[in-house]
Design a protein around this motif. Structure first.
Motif, PDB file in Angstrom:
ATOM      1  N   GLU A  18       0.805  -1.226   0.000  1.00 42.63           N
ATOM      2  CA  GLU A  18       0.000   0.000   0.000  1.00 42.63           C
ATOM      3  C   GLU A  18       0.837   1.275   0.000  1.00 42.63           C
ATOM      4  O   GLU A  18       0.328   2.339  -0.339  1.00 42.63           O
ATOM      5  N   ARG A  19       2.103   1.176   0.356  1.00 41.97           N
ATOM      6  CA  ARG A  19       2.911   2.403   0.413  1.00 41.97           C
ATOM      7  C   ARG A  19       3.235   2.949  -0.980  1.00 41.97           C
ATOM      8  O   ARG A  19       3.695   4.080  -1.117  1.00 41.97           O
ATOM      9  N   GLY A  20       3.016   2.123  -2.014  1.00 37.95           N
ATOM     10  CA  GLY A  20       3.085   2.635  -3.378  1.00 37.95           C
ATOM     11  C   GLY A  20       4.442   2.630  -4.025  1.00 37.95           C
ATOM     12  O   GLY A  20       4.587   3.083  -5.167  1.00 37.95           O
ATOM     13  N   THR A  21       5.463   2.132  -3.351  1.00 35.29           N
ATOM     14  CA  THR A  21       6.806   2.052  -3.929  1.00 35.29           C
ATOM     15  C   THR A  21       7.255   0.593  -3.934  1.00 35.29           C
ATOM     16  O   THR A  21       6.746  -0.217  -3.160  1.00 35.29           O
ATOM     17  N   PRO A  22       8.211   0.232  -4.779  1.00 33.99           N
ATOM     18  CA  PRO A  22       8.653  -1.159  -4.828  1.00 33.99           C
ATOM     19  C   PRO A  22       9.214  -1.630  -3.491  1.00 33.99           C
ATOM     20  O   PRO A  22       9.947  -0.903  -2.806  1.00 33.99           O
ATOM     21  N   ALA A  23       8.875  -2.846  -3.111  1.00 35.64           N
ATOM     22  CA  ALA A  23       9.326  -3.412  -1.843  1.00 35.64           C
ATOM     23  C   ALA A  23       9.649  -4.885  -2.010  1.00 35.64           C
ATOM     24  O   ALA A  23       9.032  -5.584  -2.816  1.00 35.64           O
ATOM     25  N   LEU A  24      10.636  -5.329  -1.233  1.00 40.47           N
ATOM     26  CA  LEU A  24      11.053  -6.726  -1.213  1.00 40.47           C
ATOM     27  C   LEU A  24      10.804  -7.296   0.177  1.00 40.47           C
ATOM     28  O   LEU A  24      11.138  -6.670   1.185  1.00 40.47           O
ATOM     29  N   ALA A  25      10.248  -8.508   0.243  1.00 41.27           N
ATOM     30  CA  ALA A  25      10.017  -9.167   1.529  1.00 41.27           C
ATOM     31  C   ALA A  25      10.465 -10.615   1.443  1.00 41.27           C
ATOM     32  O   ALA A  25      10.406 -11.240   0.378  1.00 41.27           O
ATOM     33  N   LEU A  26      10.904 -11.138   2.580  1.00 38.35           N
ATOM     34  CA  LEU A  26      11.313 -12.532   2.688  1.00 38.35           C
ATOM     35  C   LEU A  26      10.436 -13.208   3.735  1.00 38.35           C
ATOM     36  O   LEU A  26      10.340 -12.737   4.871  1.00 38.35           O
ATOM     37  N   VAL A  27       9.781 -14.299   3.347  1.00 39.90           N
ATOM     38  CA  VAL A  27       8.946 -15.077   4.268  1.00 39.90           C
ATOM     39  C   VAL A  27       9.525 -16.484   4.320  1.00 39.90           C
ATOM     40  O   VAL A  27       9.613 -17.169   3.300  1.00 39.90           O
TER      41      VAL A  27
END
Length: 482
Positions: A18-27
């Motif tokens: 929702e923040r509108g910028t590219p993001a990377l996450a690790l699960v």
């Protein structure tokens, strides 16, 4: 669809998009802990490209990923135009640039051959990320996998993605309370019994039918040779990446399930030497969260180390299910449960090996909100006193105010009585006389006692309890508050 006990993780992932910028996450998390379920139910399907890699080759995974991306996006994407992972990631990140988009790369470790190959894949992803992504809407790329140690390495120093990840989310098995939410039709005691049998992995709990008695589920799912959960437990170690001679790992798990607690006892049960190779197997199983190590409260972390199976379902399988195979073959799973296991074996197992865990989890979960002693870490003590007599203390903890809290835990069907209280005092006195300082502290009048009794308390318990001491008495309702 309902998501149990993953509210914080869900909120983090939704916020990143929702923040509108590219993001990377690790699960990351072990198999069947609910990673895929969580990621498949957070957003509308049209918003998510979810690709689950398979244990084939990087080239085949690259091709099938691109084919899946083409189907999902409706765009023409030709695999022959994507000879490298950098070209793949560049194309994926450009899909639907005007719409919030989630790209889930599940079982991410299969995109490469080994850890060095995965570093190269991560480096290609990082290169695309650093080049700038021309988007007018949010993009979230989620890397997920069950090769826990391999995925952990992606977030550590030296990894191409170190410092690049916006969130690292470990998923752990459910505790007793959240496991109970998976079987909501059961009353409290049956929720404990279900947790004792099926543990905290959501996938195992999801197949339990809580309109049927717990015992019927155990017979069908854990004791029957065709039981779904039994089959998973029997084969899960074979599915771990990078393990050779998995029969030896299973033998270690089985020996611990049958009561071996130290490396020496494990070796003796297996008929082998307690050498470096065996210790390495035990350490690997601990790293993979199959085992947990325990030491007595107040003891050195490196002395008196004991091991046990981390998940109750594995404890049931190796400690009860496998030894009962002959009875199951002769009597059938339902009769074996009813005649051999339910009357004595299972109650003893649940009371000694699971309900203490439940009590400690409950103290951590509910105690602070009720202004009860705040204990950072609960432990126990088991061994011999100075006279070589066996002594056990079920609950021991040091509060944030540096007080000692002790107590006992009972899953019996009869209420705790005066003997329960006096036995606890006697056990503390024997350990204090044996030179254990924390036991002497626990006997002081200002040190609280914390009892957990599934069947409540008889009048005689309260008659002998010291009115000058804080005595906390929890029953089953306190473990499952409304």
């Amino acid at each position: 669809m309902a998501i149990v006990n993953r509210e914080a993780e869900a909120a983090t992932l939704r916020t990143l998009l929702e923040r509108g910028t590219p993001a990377l996450a690790l699960v990351r998390g072990r198999r069947r802990v609910g990673k895929t379920y969580l990621l498949a139910n957070l957003w509308p399907p049209e918003q998510v490209l979810h690709y689950s890699a398979s244990s084939t080759t990087p080239a085949l995974n690259r091709q099938t990923l691109l084919e899946e991306a083409a189907r999902w996006s409706g765009e023409e994407i030709r695999p022959e135009d994507h000879p490298t992972w950098r070209t793949v990631f560049r194309t994926l990140s450009s899909l639907r640039p005007g719409q919030p988009t989630v790209i889930v790369l599940d079982e991410f470790q299969y995109l490469a051959d080994g850890e060095s190959g995965l570093r190269e894949v991560a480096s290609e992803l990082n290169a695309v990320w650093e080049s700038g992504l021309p988007r007018s809407a949010g993009l979230l790329v989620v890397l997920s996998g069950s090769a826990v140690r391999t995925l952990e390495a992606l977030a550590t120093g030296g990894s191409p993605l170190y410092g690049r990840l916006d969130a690292v989310i470990p998923l752990e098995p459910f505790d007793y309370y959240n496991a109970g939410q998976m079987v909501p039709r059961y009353e409290s005691r049956d929720r404990v019994r279900a947790y004792a049998a099926f543990g905290g992995l959501p996938a195992n709990l999801a197949v339990v039918d809580d309109t049927r008695p717990v015992g019927e589920n155990i017979a069908d799912l854990l004791l029957s040779p065709h039981g779904v959960v039994r089959s998973r437990l029997a084969t899960e170690i074979d599915q771990e990446e990078g393990l050779r001679n998995t029969a030896r790992y299973r033998a270690v798990l089985a020996s611990i399930g049958l009561g071996s607690r130290t490396v020496g006892e494990i070796a003796a049960k297996m008929g082998q030497r307690a050498d470096t190779a065996l210790k390495r197997v035990v350490d690997q199983l601990e790293d993979m969260s199959y085992l947990v190590r325990e030491v007595n409260f107040g003891a050195s972390p490196q002395r008196g180390i004991r091991y046990r199976l981390a998940d109750p379902a594995a404890r049931f399988h190796y400690g009860i299910g496998l030894p009962a195979e002959s009875a199951v073959a002769v009597l059938g799973p339902e009769a074996a449960w009813r005649v051999r296991i339910e009357p004595e074996v299972f109650p003893s197992y649940a009371g000694q090996h699971v309900f203490e865990d439940v009590a400690r989890q409950a103290c951590r979960r509910w105690g602070p909100a009720q202004s009860l002693p705040a204990v950072a870490e609960w432990g126990r003590w088991s061994g011999r006193d100075r006279s070589r007599r066996e002594v056990e203390i079920d609950l021991i903890g040091r509060t944030l105010d540096d007080e000692i809290v002790t107590g006992s835990v009972k899953l019996r069907t009869r209420p705790a009585d005066a003997k329960t209280y006096l036995d606890h005092i006697t056990a503390l006195e024997r350990l204090a006389d044996s030179g254990l300082g924390w036991a002497q502290e626990a006997l002081a009048p200002d040190s609280p006692f914390w009892f957990v009794s599934a069947a409540g308390y008889a009048p005689s318990f309260h008659e002998v309890a010291d009115p000058a001491r804080e005595v906390i008495c929890w029953a089953m309702d306190d473990l499952y508050p409304e």
